[in-house]
Motif scaffolding. Structure first.
Motif, PDB file in Angstrom:
ATOM      1  N   GLN A 171       0.834  -1.199   0.000  1.00  0.00           N
ATOM      2  CA  GLN A 171       0.000   0.000   0.000  1.00  0.00           C
ATOM      3  C   GLN A 171       0.868   1.249   0.000  1.00  0.00           C
ATOM      4  O   GLN A 171       2.054   1.183   0.282  1.00  0.00           O
ATOM      5  N   THR A 172       0.248   2.386  -0.319  1.00  0.00           N
ATOM      6  CA  THR A 172       0.958   3.654  -0.177  1.00  0.00           C
ATOM      7  C   THR A 172       0.966   4.028   1.298  1.00  0.00           C
ATOM      8  O   THR A 172       0.269   3.418   2.106  1.00  0.00           O
ATOM      9  N   SER A 173       1.750   5.052   1.644  1.00  0.00           N
ATOM     10  CA  SER A 173       1.635   5.596   2.996  1.00  0.00           C
ATOM     11  C   SER A 173       0.233   6.155   3.157  1.00  0.00           C
ATOM     12  O   SER A 173      -0.373   6.607   2.190  1.00  0.00           O
ATOM     13  N   PRO A 174      -0.322   6.120   4.395  1.00  0.00           N
ATOM     14  CA  PRO A 174      -1.627   6.749   4.584  1.00  0.00           C
ATOM     15  C   PRO A 174      -1.527   8.264   4.402  1.00  0.00           C
ATOM     16  O   PRO A 174      -0.493   8.854   4.723  1.00  0.00           O
ATOM     17  N   ILE A 175      -2.579   8.875   3.858  1.00  0.00           N
ATOM     18  CA  ILE A 175      -2.536  10.328   3.673  1.00  0.00           C
ATOM     19  C   ILE A 175      -2.737  11.003   5.033  1.00  0.00           C
ATOM     20  O   ILE A 175      -3.412  10.444   5.910  1.00  0.00           O
ATOM     21  N   PRO A 176      -2.137  12.197   5.232  1.00  0.00           N
ATOM     22  CA  PRO A 176      -2.240  12.868   6.536  1.00  0.00           C
ATOM     23  C   PRO A 176      -3.692  13.177   6.895  1.00  0.00           C
ATOM     24  O   PRO A 176      -4.519  13.437   6.022  1.00  0.00           O
ATOM     25  N   GLU A 177      -3.974  13.164   8.197  1.00  0.00           N
ATOM     26  CA  GLU A 177      -5.354  13.277   8.655  1.00  0.00           C
ATOM     27  C   GLU A 177      -6.009  14.593   8.226  1.00  0.00           C
ATOM     28  O   GLU A 177      -7.210  14.629   7.968  1.00  0.00           O
ATOM     29  N   ASP A 178      -5.212  15.672   8.119  1.00  0.00           N
ATOM     30  CA  ASP A 178      -5.864  16.942   7.760  1.00  0.00           C
ATOM     31  C   ASP A 178      -6.210  17.016   6.272  1.00  0.00           C
ATOM     32  O   ASP A 178      -6.814  17.986   5.823  1.00  0.00           O
ATOM     33  N   THR A 179      -5.823  15.990   5.473  1.00  0.00           N
ATOM     34  CA  THR A 179      -6.265  15.969   4.069  1.00  0.00           C
ATOM     35  C   THR A 179      -7.430  15.009   3.868  1.00  0.00           C
ATOM     36  O   THR A 179      -7.855  14.779   2.744  1.00  0.00           O
ATOM     37  N   TRP A 180      -7.937  14.414   4.952  1.00  0.00           N
ATOM     38  CA  TRP A 180      -9.168  13.626   4.837  1.00  0.00           C
ATOM     39  C   TRP A 180     -10.315  14.588   4.571  1.00  0.00           C
ATOM     40  O   TRP A 180     -10.282  15.736   5.029  1.00  0.00           O
ATOM     41  N   LEU A 181     -11.323  14.124   3.868  1.00  0.00           N
ATOM     42  CA  LEU A 181     -12.477  14.994   3.648  1.00  0.00           C
ATOM     43  C   LEU A 181     -13.171  15.220   4.983  1.00  0.00           C
ATOM     44  O   LEU A 181     -13.479  14.257   5.692  1.00  0.00           O
ATOM     45  N   PRO A 182     -13.407  16.492   5.348  1.00  0.00           N
ATOM     46  CA  PRO A 182     -14.056  16.763   6.643  1.00  0.00           C
ATOM     47  C   PRO A 182     -15.428  16.086   6.708  1.00  0.00           C
ATOM     48  O   PRO A 182     -16.164  16.080   5.735  1.00  0.00           O
ATOM     49  N   ASP A 259     -10.797   5.246   2.246  1.00  0.00           N
ATOM     50  CA  ASP A 259      -9.689   4.287   2.384  1.00  0.00           C
ATOM     51  C   ASP A 259      -8.435   4.860   3.049  1.00  0.00           C
ATOM     52  O   ASP A 259      -7.657   4.119   3.641  1.00  0.00           O
ATOM     53  N   ARG A 260      -8.171   6.165   2.844  1.00  0.00           N
ATOM     54  CA  ARG A 260      -7.007   6.859   3.447  1.00  0.00           C
ATOM     55  C   ARG A 260      -5.657   6.446   2.873  1.00  0.00           C
ATOM     56  O   ARG A 260      -4.623   6.990   3.247  1.00  0.00           O
ATOM     57  N   ALA A 261      -5.635   5.416   2.039  1.00  0.00           N
ATOM     58  CA  ALA A 261      -4.393   4.998   1.370  1.00  0.00           C
ATOM     59  C   ALA A 261      -4.814   4.129   0.197  1.00  0.00           C
ATOM     60  O   ALA A 261      -5.960   3.670   0.150  1.00  0.00           O
ATOM     61  N   VAL A 262      -3.912   3.895  -0.769  1.00  0.00           N
ATOM     62  CA  VAL A 262      -4.254   3.007  -1.873  1.00  0.00           C
ATOM     63  C   VAL A 262      -3.736   1.613  -1.553  1.00  0.00           C
ATOM     64  O   VAL A 262      -2.551   1.427  -1.267  1.00  0.00           O
ATOM     65  N   TYR A 263      -4.633   0.642  -1.559  1.00  0.00           N
ATOM     66  CA  TYR A 263      -4.270  -0.754  -1.330  1.00  0.00           C
ATOM     67  C   TYR A 263      -4.377  -1.519  -2.639  1.00  0.00           C
ATOM     68  O   TYR A 263      -4.967  -1.029  -3.604  1.00  0.00           O
ATOM     69  N   ALA A 264      -3.842  -2.729  -2.640  1.00  0.00           N
ATOM     70  CA  ALA A 264      -3.938  -3.571  -3.838  1.00  0.00           C
ATOM     71  C   ALA A 264      -5.391  -3.939  -4.132  1.00  0.00           C
ATOM     72  O   ALA A 264      -5.713  -4.373  -5.225  1.00  0.00           O
ATOM     73  N   THR A 265      -6.284  -3.737  -3.164  1.00  0.00           N
ATOM     74  CA  THR A 265      -7.687  -4.108  -3.362  1.00  0.00           C
ATOM     75  C   THR A 265      -8.532  -2.957  -3.904  1.00  0.00           C
ATOM     76  O   THR A 265      -9.755  -3.014  -3.849  1.00  0.00           O
ATOM     77  N   VAL A 266      -7.871  -1.912  -4.431  1.00  0.00           N
ATOM     78  CA  VAL A 266      -8.631  -0.740  -4.865  1.00  0.00           C
ATOM     79  C   VAL A 266      -9.579  -1.077  -6.022  1.00  0.00           C
ATOM     80  O   VAL A 266     -10.606  -0.431  -6.214  1.00  0.00           O
ATOM     81  N   PHE A 267      -9.249  -2.129  -6.801  1.00  0.00           N
ATOM     82  CA  PHE A 267     -10.141  -2.525  -7.899  1.00  0.00           C
ATOM     83  C   PHE A 267     -11.230  -3.438  -7.360  1.00  0.00           C
ATOM     84  O   PHE A 267     -10.960  -4.528  -6.886  1.00  0.00           O
TER      85      PHE A 267
END
Lengths: 337, 305
Positions: A171-182, A259-267
């Motif tokens: 997976q990618t690194s998780p995106i920072p919490e302040d970039t999550w959609l409010p 999801d907060r990150a891209v996993y191999a299960t995105v499809f």
């Protein structure tokens, strides 16, 4: 609502009811009470505000993808590439978020990531679009092929350069919490939902402009479209890029909203599902929206059913397949191929 | 460069070729089926669903009857059952093949996975099909390992490819299949029953895809698992597109792809090759083949004035 849209919506609801009845037999044969099963699906998908908020997280990406496909299907362009464009859009959006988040205020990073996702999806649609417009290469097979190329490219990147540091999973690194959609209030639903009425309005208004009219003409007859001064190549390329951008945007919604990150299960096959719903909705807005709502609710309810009754979530896949299969009988003779 | 060649030589050893042939069998069977359907003019996107159904019915029947042969036959029938829905929609009612195909992928996968999940306790694993014994022939260098240490399904695949190639090229039914595919209206005026021909073609596609699914569960794993066909039905569609509807080439393409798959773990050691990208090869070939086709068509049109 036009007569076609109304009767298509009615047929969709009828097909869903029929599929649920057939499904009841299947579930009874498995030794579970269908009444309990359907009650659990209902409460788990739309039965409470919490459940509705959960369902909205599934509605958003699916609906964005579906609305983006409407112009292409109206133009008679049968692109089935949303699946790959969704995954590429998600990956580009996640990487863009990780790249710009340290340097930009959070809201700007969110906007930049959305733009990057849409651009990624559109870029993945570009080659099939140009091949169809300028060489007449059938878009069904090329966009299908690009889905599988996207799948492998994504695995390759997730295993190598795009893999997050210290990540145990692929997976990618998780995106920072302040970039999550409010989120909205204290529910899990998020502000990504405001995109939906905006896109609905955009698609509806576009359908009523002269350009939107030419798009539909091209779908009906190239001769008529040329007489109305339409430029077929431009329409083909633009509508395929629009579908790609929408799928990429949906990929971003999936990452920033859930999801907060891209996993191999995105499809997950949602790109194909979106296309099937738009095609069966005859590229009309209302039936497409209703179809997306029904399918997203079923999907969400299936998880409640697994947790509550131990019924495999594959049951809902059967029901979805049945709904789509029954609905195809309405389309006869209205569309290519 | 010589280093890379030497590395590749080490990768494609006899052992890899032998397991490549084994891996190619399910895909090849599905591709043989898809060839018939596409030549009759029906793009059968639902192949993956038919393989999944065959993988499950084949497995369940093999357990119930305690017979791999019954399992393989039941696999074919399971695939054909999903194909019957394709025929009902796309052939008899003229529904959209893409959407119908997608619906049947969901239906086939969903049913197979669901039925297995609900009956798992009653379905024990078993010993998969063993190699056929050819006595001393199996010890012939190279061919012995690659060809004569395979199970019955490999030989069934070869026989099926030969049979289908002959039927398509040499029989009345084969001519009717091609006529239905290239110009259904003209075929009808010449007395071909297009609907019947296409129905048989789609049912055969489902039958072969179902055997392909059973080749995985009954032939090599001895068990079922969620989405066990892992996209082989899609690969088969790509191979048929590249082979342009010729059975022999589809078989060759399946063998090549199976070998690549078998070599994947060893190719990991060859740094110049990103193994994750190997599955893209059939799809890139599909795009290139379509572009080549479009370009020759244009040149021909221009030459014709």
């Amino acid at each position: 609502m036009t007569a076609v849209a109304r009767s298509t919506t009615a047929a969709l609801l009828l097909a869903t009811t029929a599929a649920l009845c057939l499904g009841a037999a299947l579930i009874a044969a498995a030794g579970v009470s269908p009444v309990d099963a359907y009650r659990t699906i209902w409460t788990g998908s739309v039965g409470s505000w919490d459940a509705l908020a959960q369902t909205s997280l599934r509605v958003a990406p699916l609906l964005v993808m579906a609305l983006g496909l409407i112009p292409a299907l109206r133009a008679g362009v049968f692109t089935i590439g949303s699946e790959g464009q969704f995954g590429i859009g998600a990956l580009v959006a996640a990487l863009a978020t990780l790249g710009v988040a340290p340097h930009l205020p959070p809201w700007l990073a969110i906007v930049a990531a959305a733009g990057a996702g849409a651009a990624g999806g559109a870029a993945w649609a570009l080659i099939p679009a140009l091949l169809r417009a300028y060489l007449g290469v059938d878009e069904i097979l090329t966009t299908f092929a690009f889905n599988f190329i996207a799948l492998s490219v994504l695995f390759w990147l997730l295993n190598g350069p795009a893999r997050g540091e210290d990540q145990f999973l692929v997976q990618t690194s998780p995106i920072p919490e302040d970039t999550w959609l409010p989120t909205l209030g204290d529910s899990v639903a998020n502000v990504g939902l405001v995109l939906l009425p905006a896109l609905l309005l955009l698609v509806t208004v576009f359908g009523r402009t002269p350009s939107g009219y030419r798009v539909r003409l091209l779908g009906a007859s190239e001769t008529l479209a040329l007489a109305a001064r339409a430029r077929p190549r431009r329409i083909v390329v633009m509508s395929m890029l629009a579908a790609g951008a929408a799928a990429g945007l949906a990929g971003w919604l999936q990452i920033a909203g859930l999801d907060r990150a891209v996993y191999a299960t995105v499809f997950r096959g949602w790109g194909y599902l979106a296309l099937a719903l738009v095609a069966l909705g005859q590229a009309k807005v209302v039936p497409t929206v209703v179809g997306v709502l029904v399918f997203a609710a079923l999907q969400n309810g299936s998880e409640a059913m697994q947790l509550g009754l131990g019924v495999s979530p594959d049951f809902v896949v059967v029901v979805q397949g049945l709904v789509l299969f029954l609905m195809t009988f309405r389309l006869v003779g209205t569309q290519r191929p | 460069m010589t280093g890379l060649v030497a590395d590749l030589g080490a990768v494609f050893s006899i052992g890899v070729l032998a397991s490549g042939v084994r891996l190619a069998v399910p895909t090849a069977l599905a591709a043989i089926g898809e060839t018939i359907s596409q030549r009759a003019g029906i793009f059968n996107l639902g192949l993956e669903g038919m393989m999944m159904m065959g993988a499950f019915t084949g497995f369940a029947a093999a357990v119930a009857a305690d017979s791999p042969a019954v399992g393989v036959l039941a696999g074919g029938l399971g695939g054909a059952a999903i194909a019957a829905l394709m025929a009902l929609g796309a052939v008899w009612r003229g529904t959209n093949v893409i959407v119908t195909g997608f619906a049947l992928i969901l239906l086939g996968q969903g049913l197979a996975n669901f039925l297995y999940a609900q009956n798992q306790a009653r379905l024990p694993t078993f010993e998969p099909l063993g190699e056929l014994g050819f006595g001393p022939v199996s010890d012939v260098p190279f061919l012995g390992r690659v060809v004569f240490q395979q199970n019955a399904l490999f030989f069934l695949t070869l026989a099926a490819a030969l049979l289908v190639a002959i039927v398509l090229a040499r029989t009345r039914f084969g001519l009717e299949v091609d006529a239905s595919g290239s110009d259904p209206a003209a075929a009808t005026t010449k007395g071909v029953n297009v609907r019947r021909t296409r129905t048989l073609a789609v049912l055969s596609a489902g039958f072969f895809a179902g055997i392909g699914g059973a080749a995985i569960t009954v032939g090599s794993v001895g068990n079922f698992g969620s989405n066990i066909t892992s996209g082989r039905g899609f690969v088969a569609i790509a191979l048929v597109a590249v082979a342009r509807g010729r059975v022999g080439w589809a078989l060759v393409a399946a063998l090549m792809f199976g070998t690549l798959e078998a070599a994947q773990s060893r190719l990991q050691d060859v740094e110049a090759i990103p193994v994750e990208l190997l599955p893209t090869l059939p799809w890139i070939a599909v795009v290139l083949a379509l572009v080549a086709l479009a370009l020759t068509r244009r040149t021909r049109l221009r030459a014709a004035g």
